[in-house]
Design a protein around this motif. Structure first.
Motif, mmCIF file in Angstrom:
data_model
loop_
_atom_site.group_PDB
_atom_site.id
_atom_site.type_symbol
_atom_site.label_atom_id
_atom_site.label_comp_id
_atom_site.label_asym_id
_atom_site.label_seq_id
_atom_site.Cartn_x
_atom_site.Cartn_y
_atom_site.Cartn_z
ATOM 1 N N GLU A 186 41.109 -102.537 28.985
ATOM 2 C CA GLU A 186 41.474 -101.344 29.696
ATOM 3 C C GLU A 186 42.751 -100.706 29.047
ATOM 4 N N GLU A 187 44.007 -101.532 29.673
ATOM 5 C CA GLU A 187 45.425 -100.765 29.069
ATOM 6 C C GLU A 187 45.800 -100.587 27.786
ATOM 7 N N GLN A 203 43.179 -99.320 25.470
ATOM 8 C CA GLN A 203 42.476 -98.511 25.787
ATOM 9 C C GLN A 203 43.409 -97.151 26.339
ATOM 10 N N ARG A 204 44.255 -97.440 27.177
ATOM 11 C CA ARG A 204 44.755 -96.110 27.600
ATOM 12 C C ARG A 204 46.040 -96.017 26.517
ATOM 13 N N SER A 232 45.638 -105.534 29.892
ATOM 14 C CA SER A 232 44.207 -105.711 29.589
ATOM 15 C C SER A 232 43.522 -105.082 28.803
#
Length: 446
Positions: A44-45, A47-48, A42
């Protein structure tokens, strides 16, 4: 130096042990130290991972399915490979508007199959579409023979979502074809080799599938005949999809029995009446210029013919071979393509190498795959140096698209610096001031 266990444990805690593989075999393509590969699913992952990298001082090497994983210079800092191959799928297909939005890890072959059910296609034809992802096609700017008719990657991208080096997400362009507001930020990321941001979504404009496609292969006794026919064809009102000059080794991809030294592959895509009229004229011209027909394929057979030519390009993650293979891309004036292909044949013959080579007589893009036994690395590097001189002498370029590290240590990947390098460095400093993304891989060490 390999990443410490503590840093890897932190990364595993963020994503889970099933997402972090500690020793990626492809790490040797960019450096000598072992490196982990992280599989993001994803935005979001991603970004992490980027924020973790910023906190720990680790660089990030993004990749799709790895078709062009060996493209560019080596990475001389600790890095983690960020794979987007699990981020696959069509998000939105507006058939009426002729647009599609896909996740960056979607292969071009998967996208082609999806679009064909609605009678549409994305006119990008780089080698190995089953391994080339949408995001990979954008960041490498890879094209194939049909670039002559359909243009480059930047002609078809209308919107992107990108994770920047600091973890922010931006959207460039939009999801409609008539998007004219502000600067065209898409063009910053096309061909940037992942040094400015990590693409997570791509929106492309499409075309209806042409009613008829044919592929003609003509053989010639010398490159002068190829030059004459190509120039005659390109100077005419005809509209071929591709005019690809090929050397003898490329022709023998179709049949080992063919012994002609060179030839030309011509593609037409249009209404049947237009295709047949152009094919009739081409047959007449070929006879006048002394070329002979090998085959004329239609529909799926024509597509298969182009696939065979593309399969000559090895994938960076293919199983190891007994020979050393280098893929070189030359850029020259379109009218010089047969001359440069002749140079490839001459140099490879003198150095006793095998070379499969072809080039767009209307685009100026030449691609050559040179192979040599591993013990003949000196001959391979000598051939590449000579070819680079031949391409650069009239103002062109020769880039190593794929090569093992032992070749890159002897031959610079990018050759002479392009115009605008200063501006490219300024953009890198603005978007990735710490050099976190693909550090050093791009031209000029960007």
């Amino acid at each position: 130096m390999a990443l410490s266990d503590d840093r890897l444990e932190d990364l595993t805690a963020i994503l889970g042990s099933d997402r972090v593989h500690r020793n990626a075999p492809e790490a040797s393509l960019w450096g000598s130290s072992p490196a982990p590969v992280v599989f993001a699913e994803s935005e979001e992952e991603i970004q992490r991972v980027v924020r973790w990298a910023a906190e720990t001082g680790v660089s990030v090497v993004p990749r799709g399915r790895g078709a062009y994983a060996g493209y560019g210079n080596r990475v001389n800092r600790d890095f983690v490979i960020l794979s987007l191959e699990r981020m696959s799928g069509v998000l939105e297909h507006s058939a009426g508007d002729l647009t599609v939005t896909v996740r960056a890890g979607t292969s071009l072959a998967t996208l082609r199959d999806h679009l064909s059910r609605r009678g549409q296609f994305l006119p990008l034809d780089p080698p190995r579409p089953e391994m080339t992802t949408a995001g990979g096609a954008v960041v490498t700017g890879m094209t194939g023979p049909k670039r002559l008719k359909y243009g480059t990657v930047r002609d078809w991208v209308i919107g992107l979502r990108v994770v920047l080096a600091d973890g922010r997400v931006i959207r460039t362009g939009g999801k409609v074809v008539k998007n004219v507001a502000g600067y065209d930020m898409n063009k910053l990321f096309v061909g940037s080799l992942g040094t400015l941001g990590i693409i997570t979504e791509c929106t492309f404009k499409l075309r209806p599938v042409p009613p008829v496609e044919i592929l003609i292969l003509l053989e010639a006794d010398d490159w002068n005949a190829v030059q004459r026919l190509s120039r005659r064809l390109l100077d005419s009102p005809m509209e071929p999809a591709a005019v690809e000059a090929v050397n003898g080794e490329a022709m023998r991809l179709f049949s080992e029995a063919w012994q002609a030294p060179c030839g030309v592959m011509v593609g037409f895509e249009d209404e049947r009446s237009a295709v047949e009229a152009q094919w009739d004229r081409l047959k007449s011209w070929a006879t006048e210029e002394g070329l002979r027909l090998h085959f004329a394929l239609e529909g799926g057979d024509a597509a298969e013919g182009w696939r065979v030519l593309g399969e000559a390009v090895p994938g960076a993650l293919d199983p190891p071979e007994s020979e050393t293979a280098v893929v070189a891309k030359g850029i020259t004036l379109p009218d010089r393509v047969p001359e440069m292909l002749r140079a490839v044949d001459e140099v490879s013959s003198e150095e006793d190498l095998r070379a499969i080579a072809h080039g767009g007589a209307g685009t100026g893009v030449v691609r050559a795959v040179l192979r040599a036994p591993k013990e003949r690395l000196n001959a391979l590097t000598a051939a590449l140096k000579r070819l680079r001189g031949r391409f650069e002498e009239p103002g062109g370029y020769l880039v190593l698209e794929q090569a093992p590290l032992e070749v890159k240590e002897r031959i610079p990947v990018w050759g002479r610096s392009p115009g605008g390098l200063f501006m490219m460095r300024r953009l890198k400093e603005r978007l990735d001031p710490d050099g976190r993304l693909n550090p050093g891989r791009f031209v000029g060490g960007i």
